[in-house]
Design a protein around this motif. Sequence first.
Motif, mmCIF file in Angstrom:
data_model
loop_
_atom_site.group_PDB
_atom_site.id
_atom_site.type_symbol
_atom_site.label_atom_id
_atom_site.label_comp_id
_atom_site.label_asym_id
_atom_site.label_seq_id
_atom_site.Cartn_x
_atom_site.Cartn_y
_atom_site.Cartn_z
ATOM 1 N N LEU A 1 43.474 34.386 43.232
ATOM 2 C CA LEU A 1 43.090 33.142 43.900
ATOM 3 C C LEU A 1 41.583 33.117 44.177
ATOM 4 C CD1 LEU A 1 44.263 30.626 45.247
ATOM 5 C CD2 LEU A 1 44.586 31.961 47.312
ATOM 6 N N ARG A 2 41.069 34.213 44.716
ATOM 7 C CA ARG A 2 39.627 34.282 45.037
ATOM 8 C C ARG A 2 38.793 34.171 43.755
ATOM 9 N NH1 ARG A 2 41.162 37.773 49.531
ATOM 10 N NH2 ARG A 2 40.689 36.512 51.357
ATOM 11 N N SER A 3 39.285 34.785 42.681
ATOM 12 C CA SER A 3 38.529 34.756 41.421
ATOM 13 C C SER A 3 38.506 33.354 40.826
ATOM 14 C CB SER A 3 39.144 35.730 40.409
ATOM 15 O OG SER A 3 39.243 37.010 40.961
ATOM 16 N N VAL A 4 39.638 32.662 40.894
ATOM 17 C CA VAL A 4 39.689 31.278 40.387
ATOM 18 C C VAL A 4 38.703 30.428 41.184
ATOM 19 C CG1 VAL A 4 41.136 29.192 40.252
ATOM 20 C CG2 VAL A 4 42.052 31.396 39.503
ATOM 21 N N ASN A 5 38.744 30.567 42.505
ATOM 22 C CA ASN A 5 37.841 29.772 43.349
ATOM 23 C C ASN A 5 36.374 30.108 43.050
ATOM 24 O OD1 ASN A 5 39.975 28.513 44.581
ATOM 25 N ND2 ASN A 5 40.045 29.892 46.330
ATOM 26 N N PHE A 6 36.113 31.392 42.836
ATOM 27 C CA PHE A 6 34.739 31.843 42.578
ATOM 28 C C PHE A 6 34.217 31.248 41.267
ATOM 29 C CE2 PHE A 6 31.506 34.793 41.044
ATOM 30 C CZ PHE A 6 30.729 35.021 42.174
ATOM 31 N N ALA A 7 35.033 31.325 40.229
ATOM 32 C CA ALA A 7 34.615 30.792 38.923
ATOM 33 C C ALA A 7 34.384 29.289 39.023
ATOM 34 C CB ALA A 7 35.671 31.103 37.864
ATOM 35 N N ARG A 8 35.328 28.603 39.653
ATOM 36 C CA ARG A 8 35.205 27.138 39.767
ATOM 37 C C ARG A 8 33.963 26.759 40.583
ATOM 38 N NH1 ARG A 8 39.423 26.119 43.010
ATOM 39 N NH2 ARG A 8 37.893 26.280 44.650
ATOM 40 N N ASP A 9 33.781 27.410 41.739
ATOM 41 C CA ASP A 9 32.700 27.011 42.639
ATOM 42 C C ASP A 9 31.324 27.371 42.083
ATOM 43 O OD1 ASP A 9 34.706 26.091 44.207
ATOM 44 O OD2 ASP A 9 34.660 27.742 45.660
ATOM 45 N N ASN A 10 31.281 28.380 41.202
ATOM 46 C CA ASN A 10 29.986 28.769 40.618
ATOM 47 C C ASN A 10 29.796 28.233 39.200
ATOM 48 O OD1 ASN A 10 28.550 30.741 42.569
ATOM 49 N ND2 ASN A 10 30.687 31.350 42.634
ATOM 50 N N GLY A 11 30.696 27.370 38.773
ATOM 51 C CA GLY A 11 30.564 26.740 37.442
ATOM 52 C C GLY A 11 30.606 27.731 36.298
ATOM 53 N N LEU A 12 31.407 28.803 36.452
ATOM 54 C CA LEU A 12 31.462 29.834 35.406
ATOM 55 C C LEU A 12 32.594 29.569 34.424
ATOM 56 C CD1 LEU A 12 31.195 33.083 37.590
ATOM 57 C CD2 LEU A 12 29.435 32.135 36.094
ATOM 58 N N PRO A 13 32.381 29.847 33.128
ATOM 59 C CA PRO A 13 33.525 29.876 32.204
ATOM 60 C C PRO A 13 34.535 30.891 32.731
ATOM 61 C CG PRO A 13 31.446 30.129 31.008
ATOM 62 C CD PRO A 13 31.115 30.198 32.474
ATOM 63 N N LEU A 14 35.827 30.596 32.553
ATOM 64 C CA LEU A 14 36.875 31.453 33.127
ATOM 65 C C LEU A 14 37.883 31.828 32.047
ATOM 66 C CD1 LEU A 14 38.420 32.679 35.542
ATOM 67 C CD2 LEU A 14 39.418 30.429 35.947
ATOM 68 N N ALA A 15 38.058 33.135 31.840
ATOM 69 C CA ALA A 15 39.091 33.608 30.906
ATOM 70 C C ALA A 15 40.106 34.437 31.692
ATOM 71 C CB ALA A 15 38.465 34.451 29.799
ATOM 72 N N VAL A 16 41.319 34.519 31.154
ATOM 73 C CA VAL A 16 42.385 35.280 31.815
ATOM 74 C C VAL A 16 42.923 36.300 30.826
ATOM 75 C CG1 VAL A 16 44.601 35.139 33.014
ATOM 76 C CG2 VAL A 16 43.004 33.213 33.124
ATOM 77 N N ARG A 17 42.942 37.568 31.267
ATOM 78 C CA ARG A 17 43.453 38.630 30.395
ATOM 79 C C ARG A 17 44.798 39.103 30.940
ATOM 80 N NH1 ARG A 17 44.282 43.947 29.343
ATOM 81 N NH2 ARG A 17 43.137 44.927 27.642
ATOM 82 N N GLY A 18 45.846 38.893 30.101
ATOM 83 C CA GLY A 18 47.155 39.461 30.436
ATOM 84 C C GLY A 18 47.230 40.821 29.772
ATOM 85 N N GLY A 19 47.836 40.857 28.569
ATOM 86 C CA GLY A 19 47.893 42.106 27.807
ATOM 87 C C GLY A 19 46.707 42.271 26.861
ATOM 88 N N GLY A 20 45.867 41.245 26.727
ATOM 89 C CA GLY A 20 44.689 41.327 25.865
ATOM 90 C C GLY A 20 45.007 41.375 24.377
ATOM 91 N N HIS A 21 46.180 40.879 23.986
ATOM 92 C CA HIS A 21 46.609 40.986 22.592
ATOM 93 C C HIS A 21 46.247 39.780 21.757
ATOM 94 C CE1 HIS A 21 49.573 44.012 20.954
ATOM 95 N NE2 HIS A 21 48.979 44.614 21.957
ATOM 96 N N ASN A 22 45.859 38.701 22.407
ATOM 97 C CA ASN A 22 45.743 37.454 21.651
ATOM 98 C C ASN A 22 44.716 37.578 20.544
ATOM 99 O OD1 ASN A 22 44.644 34.400 21.414
ATOM 100 N ND2 ASN A 22 46.802 34.535 21.893
ATOM 101 N N ILE A 23 45.161 37.219 19.337
ATOM 102 C CA ILE A 23 44.363 37.390 18.125
ATOM 103 C C ILE A 23 43.064 36.587 18.191
ATOM 104 C CG2 ILE A 23 45.612 35.539 16.903
ATOM 105 C CD1 ILE A 23 44.637 38.792 15.304
ATOM 106 N N ALA A 24 43.123 35.435 18.896
ATOM 107 C CA ALA A 24 41.949 34.566 18.986
ATOM 108 C C ALA A 24 40.932 35.086 19.999
ATOM 109 C CB ALA A 24 42.392 33.157 19.378
ATOM 110 N N GLY A 25 41.292 36.092 20.760
ATOM 111 C CA GLY A 25 40.339 36.681 21.707
ATOM 112 C C GLY A 25 40.147 35.871 22.972
ATOM 113 N N ASN A 26 41.145 35.069 23.331
ATOM 114 C CA ASN A 26 40.995 34.212 24.501
ATOM 115 C C ASN A 26 41.098 34.948 25.831
ATOM 116 O OD1 ASN A 26 40.518 31.798 23.162
ATOM 117 N ND2 ASN A 26 42.705 31.516 22.738
ATOM 118 N N ALA A 27 41.368 36.231 25.786
ATOM 119 C CA ALA A 27 41.397 37.003 27.031
ATOM 120 C C ALA A 27 39.989 37.280 27.547
ATOM 121 C CB ALA A 27 42.140 38.320 26.803
ATOM 122 N N MET A 28 38.976 37.076 26.698
ATOM 123 C CA MET A 28 37.586 37.366 27.079
ATOM 124 C C MET A 28 36.743 36.112 26.915
ATOM 125 S SD MET A 28 36.873 40.456 28.077
ATOM 126 C CE MET A 28 38.363 41.201 28.740
#
Length: 461
Positions: free
Chosen positions: A56-83
Amino acid sequence: MTTLAATTIDELKRHIGGQVILPHDSAYEAARRIWNAMIDKHPALIVRCASTSDVLRSVNFARDNGLPLAVRGGGHNIAGNAMCDDGLVIDLSQMKTAKVDPGSRRVTIEGGATLADLDAATQAHGLATPVGINSTTGVAGLTLGGGFGWLSRKYGMTIDNLESAEVVTAAGEVVHASATEHPDLFWAIWGGSGNFGVVTHFEYRLHDVGPEIMSGLIVYPLSEAKQVLQHYREFMAKAPDELSVWAVLRKAPPLPFLPEEVHGKEMIALAVFYAGDPNQAEPLIAPLHKFGTTLGAHIGVQPYIAWQQAFDPLLAPGARNYWKSHNFSMLNDKLFDAVIEYIEKLPSSQCEIFFGAIGGATSRPTPDSAAYAHRDAKFVMNVHGRWDDPADDERCIQWARDFFNTSAPFASGGVYVNFLTADEGDRVRDAYGPNYDRLAKVKRKYDPTNLFRINQNIRPA
Ligand SMILES: Cc1cc2nc3c(=O)[nH]c(=O)nc-3n(C[C@H](O)[C@H](O)[C@H](O)COP(=O)(O)OP(=O)(O)OC[C@H]3O[C@@H](n4cnc5c(N)ncnc54)[C@H](O)[C@@H]3O)c2cc1C
């Protein structure tokens, strides 16, 4: 490059129970690496969350600071969307706790768990839910795209077994989604990928599975691949839901049950799994041995968990990967000719083409019952371009693209969102199919500014 004031980062660190990893930290290099070695992104910070409140704090931090936000679950996605580059990564890899309630046959598991974590927890009670075929894959990304594996013909897609989820939304709310609470959001996360928030907990329905099951491999030479594929097509059309058989064409790995002279030679392998009493499997599996002249076979009773990990050595992290995928509602002879032609010119020993048989229970819900729309798909084909040396990038990528184009006329037009590569933005609509517009409306409600956009993105309507 994003510059954040040191005081701003210190403030975040004070409130995070997990770890905030910055580019100068020794943990940074390893933390930014994911399964596909072709992905080389440099986030401004990686927050290794320990709890929902960290998320929750990380989502708020990214949103409030206008940062691109990625989410890493298992980091397997071929397209690299975890980073992401220059943004904040919410890394869930430490959030893996699973709680099984054998009485109600439910498991609740955190969003950073792998399939191995899930299977270990549920199999302790002789239970399981359908997930994928490589145990290091993340439960989160797999589920949010739909999810299928050996149990899917019998018990449906992974999402078909999802009971509820805890989601941290773009507005910074923790929401419980189920058929009765936020049903629009629940519908959307059944295949809408990571577009709608960070899922911190998944609750799944469980089924009696194993712990011992019948499974294994039957290997034929490539010279017999066409007749094997033809028999395979006829066989799967009549197979019971319990039986899953996938066809894989590649160079033979040095499997102990194959004669040495076969190692490294092109072949077709049938991977067989029976989701029922192993004593009843043999007569059902017997015809698979008669599709041609086998080079070797290794089928027997083994722990479900062992089978779930059987392909891990071929799919270890750290190789370069470029995939292309089509869905098929039927398999055509001309498609078989094309597959064989491309297996005859494999650009690396790790490249392969596989047909995963789904159908059965995955095909019974209506296409609008969940965000995942491809209920007509009987086979999911994946062209695994896989190699180690960056010097081979162009050759291997071209091979995958050429076969993808050659096989396109025989495909259904749909594609599994979790198999899309980073350069397939033009196929995102095909991945969500007829549900795209409804998904875009749900997106507008839960993420109107498209904070969660580093994914196979649905634009807010
Ligand atoms: C070797 C291999 C084998 C595979 N086999 C199968 C298979 O048998 N069946 C199958 O269905 N799929 C399979 N897949 C595809 C797999 O489902 C996808 O790669 C999936 O995205 C992996 O999920 P992840 O959590 O590991 O990925 P990540 O790269 O961590 O995430 C994937 C996407 O989901 C988002 N995301 C991750 N976690 C969360 C979360 N908690 N909340 C919100 N969004 C999140 C990310 O932002 C990203 O967009 C396989 C993939 C690989 C590499």
